[in-house]
Structures are given as C-alpha cells and as structure tokens.
Design a protein around this motif. Structure first.
Motif, PDB file in Angstrom:
ATOM      1  N   THR A  34       0.819  -1.209   0.000  1.00 35.90           N
ATOM      2  CA  THR A  34       0.000   0.000   0.000  1.00 35.90           C
ATOM      3  C   THR A  34       0.854   1.260   0.000  1.00 35.90           C
ATOM      4  N   GLY A  35       0.330   2.281  -0.606  1.00 35.98           N
ATOM      5  CA  GLY A  35       0.990   3.584  -0.595  1.00 35.98           C
ATOM      6  C   GLY A  35       0.495   4.465   0.543  1.00 35.98           C
ATOM      7  N   LEU A  36      -0.470   3.957   1.311  1.00 31.90           N
ATOM      8  CA  LEU A  36      -1.040   4.742   2.405  1.00 31.90           C
ATOM      9  C   LEU A  36      -0.142   4.674   3.633  1.00 31.90           C
ATOM     10  N   PRO A  37       0.046   5.797   4.303  1.00 32.01           N
ATOM     11  CA  PRO A  37       0.893   5.787   5.507  1.00 32.01           C
ATOM     12  C   PRO A  37       0.170   5.087   6.655  1.00 32.01           C
ATOM     13  N   PRO A  38       0.924   4.560   7.608  1.00 28.31           N
ATOM     14  CA  PRO A  38       0.274   3.957   8.778  1.00 28.31           C
ATOM     15  C   PRO A  38      -0.597   4.999   9.476  1.00 28.31           C
ATOM     16  N   ARG A  54      -5.599   6.670   7.540  1.00 24.56           N
ATOM     17  CA  ARG A  54      -5.845   6.399   6.121  1.00 24.56           C
ATOM     18  C   ARG A  54      -5.711   4.910   5.807  1.00 24.56           C
ATOM     19  N   ARG A  55      -4.659   4.296   6.295  1.00 26.83           N
ATOM     20  CA  ARG A  55      -4.478   2.865   6.060  1.00 26.83           C
ATOM     21  C   ARG A  55      -5.572   2.064   6.772  1.00 26.83           C
ATOM     22  N   ASP A 114      -0.211  -6.283   9.038  1.00 28.95           N
ATOM     23  CA  ASP A 114       0.315  -5.081   8.426  1.00 28.95           C
ATOM     24  C   ASP A 114       1.778  -4.985   8.827  1.00 28.95           C
ATOM     25  N   ASN A 141       5.758  -3.311   7.223  1.00 29.44           N
ATOM     26  CA  ASN A 141       6.633  -2.751   6.188  1.00 29.44           C
ATOM     27  C   ASN A 141       5.870  -2.254   4.960  1.00 29.44           C
ATOM     28  N   ALA A 142       4.879  -1.401   5.170  1.00 33.44           N
ATOM     29  CA  ALA A 142       4.084  -0.803   4.096  1.00 33.44           C
ATOM     30  C   ALA A 142       3.334  -1.841   3.266  1.00 33.44           C
ATOM     31  N   TYR A 187      -9.394  11.694   0.087  1.00 30.40           N
ATOM     32  CA  TYR A 187      -8.155  12.419   0.380  1.00 30.40           C
ATOM     33  C   TYR A 187      -7.722  13.241  -0.809  1.00 30.40           C
TER      34      TYR A 187
END
Length: 161
Positions: A101-105, A108-109, A127, A129-130, A159
C-alpha cells in the motif's frame, strides 16, 4: 483564522453525524435529550482527540464512484463466494497475499483495511513494512489488482488534498 473556521465546521459536522446516529439508534424522545447531548458531546470530543481535523477535502463525485465500485465488487465477490460454497468440489485456493500500500500507517491505512475487509473473499490479516497481508479464498484471482483499484478510488474520494 481560516483553520479556526475549518475546525468549527469539523466539530459541527461530526456532532451532526453523531446526532443522526443517535436518532437512528435510539429514536427521538424529549426524555432522551440529556443523554443524547452527553453522548453526542462525548463522541464528538473523542473523535476529535483520535482523528484531528485535517486539510483533506471530500470529493462527492469520487465518493460516488467509490460507493459504486464497492457495491460492484461486493456483488461480484459475494456471488463468487456463494458459488464456491455451494459447489460440491469446493474450488478454493486459500492463502495469503501481500498488498504493497501507498497509504501511511494510521487513519488512512485503517480506513482502507476496514473498507477491504467488507469485501467477500478477502480479510486483512496483518500489516508490516508498508504491506497489508490478506487472507484470500482464492489466491489465483487478481486480488492485488482489485485492492489497487479500491485504494485508488478511496484516495480520490476521501483524500483529495
């Protein structure tokens, strides 16, 4: 000054949503006004403490597309799960996939993981390491591509910074 106005709008909109939720769950009677006011105030305060008002803007058009995409995937995936469950050969190929995922922890994630947990056949299972790890009923389906489409639609809808 503009941030102050945005914060007030956020407080008012959250309180309005919590009031609507109260009315749906408890109904509207005058005897409940003190309890409703207390519950709405506490819920609003708690939501502001855990999810501070941001600068994100809601895109109604993209949100509509997200809802339609979600409904489509829910129907298609639900029919697929039902077919597999009713087939005597039970054509399952369960396993795990890692979705980068490109979403930050954080919120949003979490919203993305919650949204995708509602789709039949996939369940977020961790979840790290991204990456979000999903347990799937069929790892040979294009799960990664479907998750990427869901993430893109969510980012566009909620967003639109």
């Amino acid at each position: 000054m503009r941030a102050h106005v945005a914060a007030r709008v956020s407080v008012a909109s959250r309180a309005a949503w919590f009031l609507c939720l109260w009315l749906v769950l408890a109904g509207a009677t005058l005897d409940d006004v003190p309890a409703a006011a207390t519950a709405v105030g506490a819920a609003t305060w708690t939501s502001l403490r855990f999810l501070a008002p941001g600068s994100s803007r809601l895109s109604p058009r993209a949100l509509g597309r997200l809802v339609l995409l979600f409904l489509y995937h829910s129907i298609v995936a639900g029919a697929d799960v039902a077919r597999r469950a009713l087939d005597p050969r039970l054509p399952l190929r369960p396993g795990f996939v890692a979705y980068p995922t490109g979403l930050p922890p954080g919120p949003r994630r979490n919203v993305f993981a919650t949204l995708t947990s509602l789709l039949p056949g996939t369940v977020p299972a961790g979840d790290q390491n991204a990456q979000i790890f999903y347990h799937c009923l069929d790892v040979e389906r294009p799960v990664i591509a479907e998750l990427a489409a869901e993430e893109e639609a969510l980012v566009r809808a909620l967003y639109n910074d």
